[in-house]
Design a protein around this motif. Structure first.
Motif, mmCIF file in Angstrom:
data_model
loop_
_atom_site.group_PDB
_atom_site.id
_atom_site.type_symbol
_atom_site.label_atom_id
_atom_site.label_comp_id
_atom_site.label_asym_id
_atom_site.label_seq_id
_atom_site.Cartn_x
_atom_site.Cartn_y
_atom_site.Cartn_z
ATOM 1 N N TYR A 18 3.336 -26.238 -27.963
ATOM 2 C CA TYR A 18 3.515 -27.610 -27.470
ATOM 3 C C TYR A 18 3.435 -28.651 -28.582
ATOM 4 C CZ TYR A 18 3.482 -25.890 -22.733
ATOM 5 O OH TYR A 18 3.808 -25.236 -21.564
ATOM 6 N N GLY A 19 3.023 -28.258 -29.741
ATOM 7 C CA GLY A 19 2.962 -29.172 -30.875
ATOM 8 C C GLY A 19 2.152 -28.550 -31.989
ATOM 9 N N GLY B 229 7.734 -26.534 -31.483
ATOM 10 C CA GLY B 229 7.812 -26.574 -30.022
ATOM 11 C C GLY B 229 9.220 -26.319 -29.516
ATOM 12 N N THR B 230 10.216 -26.782 -30.265
ATOM 13 C CA THR B 230 11.604 -26.599 -29.833
ATOM 14 C C THR B 230 12.212 -25.290 -30.318
ATOM 15 O OG1 THR B 230 12.464 -27.818 -31.728
ATOM 16 C CG2 THR B 230 12.018 -29.082 -29.730
ATOM 17 N N TRP C 49 1.676 -35.387 -36.231
ATOM 18 C CA TRP C 49 2.184 -34.532 -35.156
ATOM 19 C C TRP C 49 3.483 -33.904 -35.638
ATOM 20 C CZ3 TRP C 49 0.691 -34.807 -29.646
ATOM 21 C CH2 TRP C 49 1.420 -33.933 -28.850
ATOM 22 N N ASN D 16 6.650 -31.578 -34.280
ATOM 23 C CA ASN D 16 7.306 -31.117 -33.052
ATOM 24 C C ASN D 16 8.209 -29.894 -33.209
ATOM 25 O OD1 ASN D 16 6.460 -33.064 -31.100
ATOM 26 N ND2 ASN D 16 7.791 -34.557 -32.096
ATOM 27 N N GLN D 17 8.709 -29.630 -34.400
ATOM 28 C CA GLN D 17 9.794 -28.684 -34.577
ATOM 29 C C GLN D 17 9.516 -27.290 -34.029
ATOM 30 O OE1 GLN D 17 8.628 -30.922 -36.594
ATOM 31 N NE2 GLN D 17 10.252 -31.910 -37.750
ATOM 32 N N ALA E 53 -1.699 -31.894 -25.762
ATOM 33 C CA ALA E 53 -1.612 -33.241 -26.336
ATOM 34 C C ALA E 53 -3.000 -33.848 -26.504
ATOM 35 C CB ALA E 53 -0.730 -34.133 -25.463
#
Length: 188
Positions: A160-161, A136-137, A131, A133-134, A112
């Motif tokens: 993580y991102g 990361g998941t 940023w 996120n997708q 981060a």
């Protein structure tokens, strides 16, 4: 309230619509260097930055992420998977995947900090950022993992991102930031 260039960069850096103009190599190198100067737990610097500027690779990554979304129990993610127009990185010409060894509890925090350094460096160079996120998941989905490994993300790393980078589309204005009330407490 006092202001300076850094504070103005922080307030102005949100971009979610990009032109096709690619981020120049020299600017990308400066942004990645800024990431490496972020603080890291115990100064281990176990992070990794994978920058993608290839349009077909970015499109394939998006399709693999959508494939992972299709397998999700989350109805919202399933809708994104079916949406032909959905692009998790807003069609930015550059995407930087930020990953780290998940063995240390602070790995995500290190990433981060590096991401924020990239945001500020990009804004100072006139480049927009967002940023993402997708990944990361979805990074542990087999089809996604296979592809990001080929792209250069170390096998042992968790994503993580990501940072979308590019020039903001002047035809689409940036949404005004509305600061939520009661999010700061000062104890003296």
């Amino acid at each position: 309230m006092k202001t300076n260039e850094i504070l103005e960069n922080i307030k102005a850096r949100r971009v979610r619509a990009y032109t096709e103009q690619q981020v120049p190599e020299e600017d990308l190198q400066a942004i990645l260097e800024a990431a490496t100067y972020a603080p890291s737990g115990m100064h281990l610097e176990t992070w990794h930055f994978t920058a993608i500027q290839n349009v077909s690779k970015l499109a394939e990554l998006n399709e693999r992420i959508k494939g992972a979304f299709a397998k999700s129990d989350d109805v919202r993610l399933q809708e994104r998977a079916r949406n032909k127009a959905y692009c998790c990185y807003y069609h930015a010409p550059t995407l930087v995947i930020v990953s780290n060894e998940p063995t240390q509890w602070w790995a995500g925090m290190d990433c981060a900090c590096a991401i924020e350094n990239m945001f500020l460096a990009a804004q100072s160079l006139g480049i927009g950022s967002c940023w993402i996120n997708q990944l990361g998941t979805t990074c542990d989905d087999p089809e996604v993992r296979e592809f990001i490994t080929v792209l250069g993300v170390p096998v042992s790393h968790k994503v993580y991102g990501c940072v979308a980078l590019g020039y903001g589309d002047p035809k689409i204005p940036m949404k005004e930031k509305k600061v939520k009330a009661d999010t700061v407490t000062i104890v003296k």
